[in-house]
Scaffold this motif. Structure first.
Motif, PDB file in Angstrom:
ATOM      1  N   SER A   1      29.626  46.558  31.745  1.00 21.61           N
ATOM      2  CA  SER A   1      28.706  46.760  32.835  1.00 21.61           C
ATOM      3  C   SER A   1      29.614  45.828  33.840  1.00 21.61           C
ATOM      4  O   SER A   1      30.233  44.741  33.273  1.00 21.61           O
ATOM      5  N   THR A   2      29.988  46.325  35.029  1.00 20.82           N
ATOM      6  CA  THR A   2      30.690  45.632  36.038  1.00 20.82           C
ATOM      7  C   THR A   2      30.023  45.189  37.126  1.00 20.82           C
ATOM      8  O   THR A   2      28.980  45.653  37.668  1.00 20.82           O
ATOM      9  N   GLU A   3      30.503  44.295  37.978  1.00 18.43           N
ATOM     10  CA  GLU A   3      30.017  44.043  39.026  1.00 18.43           C
ATOM     11  C   GLU A   3      30.781  44.831  40.230  1.00 18.43           C
ATOM     12  O   GLU A   3      31.836  45.512  39.932  1.00 18.43           O
ATOM     13  N   PRO A   4      29.990  44.838  41.334  1.00 18.18           N
ATOM     14  CA  PRO A   4      30.490  45.634  42.415  1.00 18.18           C
ATOM     15  C   PRO A   4      32.247  45.107  43.011  1.00 18.18           C
ATOM     16  O   PRO A   4      32.360  44.022  42.683  1.00 18.18           O
ATOM     17  N   GLY A   5      32.638  46.231  43.297  1.00 25.72           N
ATOM     18  CA  GLY A   5      34.244  45.838  43.648  1.00 25.72           C
ATOM     19  C   GLY A   5      35.319  45.717  42.433  1.00 25.72           C
ATOM     20  O   GLY A   5      36.101  45.089  42.641  1.00 25.72           O
ATOM     21  N   ALA A   6      34.629  45.736  41.109  1.00 25.82           N
ATOM     22  CA  ALA A   6      35.725  45.542  40.096  1.00 25.82           C
ATOM     23  C   ALA A   6      36.663  46.506  40.340  1.00 25.82           C
ATOM     24  O   ALA A   6      36.887  47.749  40.616  1.00 25.82           O
ATOM     25  N   LEU A   7      37.824  46.031  39.594  1.00 28.97           N
ATOM     26  CA  LEU A   7      38.765  46.574  39.561  1.00 28.97           C
ATOM     27  C   LEU A   7      38.877  47.665  38.304  1.00 28.97           C
ATOM     28  O   LEU A   7      39.257  47.400  37.206  1.00 28.97           O
ATOM     29  N   MET A   8      38.479  48.866  38.608  1.00 25.16           N
ATOM     30  CA  MET A   8      38.163  49.972  37.764  1.00 25.16           C
ATOM     31  C   MET A   8      39.316  50.293  36.652  1.00 25.16           C
ATOM     32  O   MET A   8      38.936  50.315  35.714  1.00 25.16           O
ATOM     33  N   GLY A   9      40.545  50.402  37.416  1.00 23.92           N
ATOM     34  CA  GLY A   9      41.576  50.841  36.684  1.00 23.92           C
ATOM     35  C   GLY A   9      41.852  49.661  35.568  1.00 23.92           C
ATOM     36  O   GLY A   9      42.050  50.012  34.299  1.00 23.92           O
ATOM     37  N   LYS A  10      41.661  48.478  35.636  1.00 26.63           N
ATOM     38  CA  LYS A  10      41.850  47.385  34.796  1.00 26.63           C
ATOM     39  C   LYS A  10      40.615  47.360  33.769  1.00 26.63           C
ATOM     40  O   LYS A  10      40.909  47.190  32.680  1.00 26.63           O
ATOM     41  N   VAL A  11      39.356  47.575  34.220  1.00 27.02           N
ATOM     42  CA  VAL A  11      38.239  47.601  33.462  1.00 27.02           C
ATOM     43  C   VAL A  11      38.545  48.575  32.521  1.00 27.02           C
ATOM     44  O   VAL A  11      38.194  48.603  31.350  1.00 27.02           O
ATOM     45  N   PHE A  12      38.861  49.945  32.819  1.00 26.64           N
ATOM     46  CA  PHE A  12      39.189  51.099  31.955  1.00 26.64           C
ATOM     47  C   PHE A  12      40.144  50.891  30.807  1.00 26.64           C
ATOM     48  O   PHE A  12      39.900  51.170  29.692  1.00 26.64           O
ATOM     49  N   LEU A  13      41.344  50.042  31.300  1.00 25.68           N
ATOM     50  CA  LEU A  13      42.411  49.709  30.358  1.00 25.68           C
ATOM     51  C   LEU A  13      41.881  48.765  29.175  1.00 25.68           C
ATOM     52  O   LEU A  13      42.063  48.947  28.092  1.00 25.68           O
TER      53      LEU A  13
END
Length: 111
Positions: A83-95
């Motif tokens: 689960s992520t916060e708003p504005g998360a760097l999704m590319g980094k989260v995916f990796l």
């Protein structure tokens, strides 16, 4: 959760049939219910991708107005939910989620 710049606020390792392996969730979130819902979503997404002939499901992203949930396959029988916060760097989260799911798969494989 520092590896993603503080943007991940919860995570759970669950079996494909919705049992909790381990979890760190926000207060008030029932781990068993969260795991069951995640497994149901993943099963439905797997049927959808199979129906439209897009190969094997790798991940599922659900975006809300106050963050997102990413479900990543961790082998045949496990899933990592993040689960992520708003504005998360999704590319980094995916990796990072894919890397963690790979490690989870290795840990859960029979020896």
């Amino acid at each position: 959760m520092g590896a993603t710049g503080g943007s991940v606020n919860a995570a759970a390792a669950i079996t494909s049939d919705g049992m909790v392996i381990a979890s760190v969730l926000q207060p008030g979130v029932d781990p068993d219910r969260f795991a069951a819902m995640s497994a149901s979503l993943l099963a439905l997404a797997e049927r959808e991708i199979d129906e439209i002939q897009r190969g094997d499901l790798r991940q599922l992203l659900i975006e809300g107005t106050r963050g997102a949930v990413l479900l990543v396959q961790a082998g045949d029988d496990a899933v990592l939910a993040v689960s992520t916060e708003p504005g998360a760097l999704m590319g980094k989260v995916f990796l990072e989620a894919r890397r963690a799911a790979g490690e989870m798969k290795t840990c859960l494989e029979p020896t």
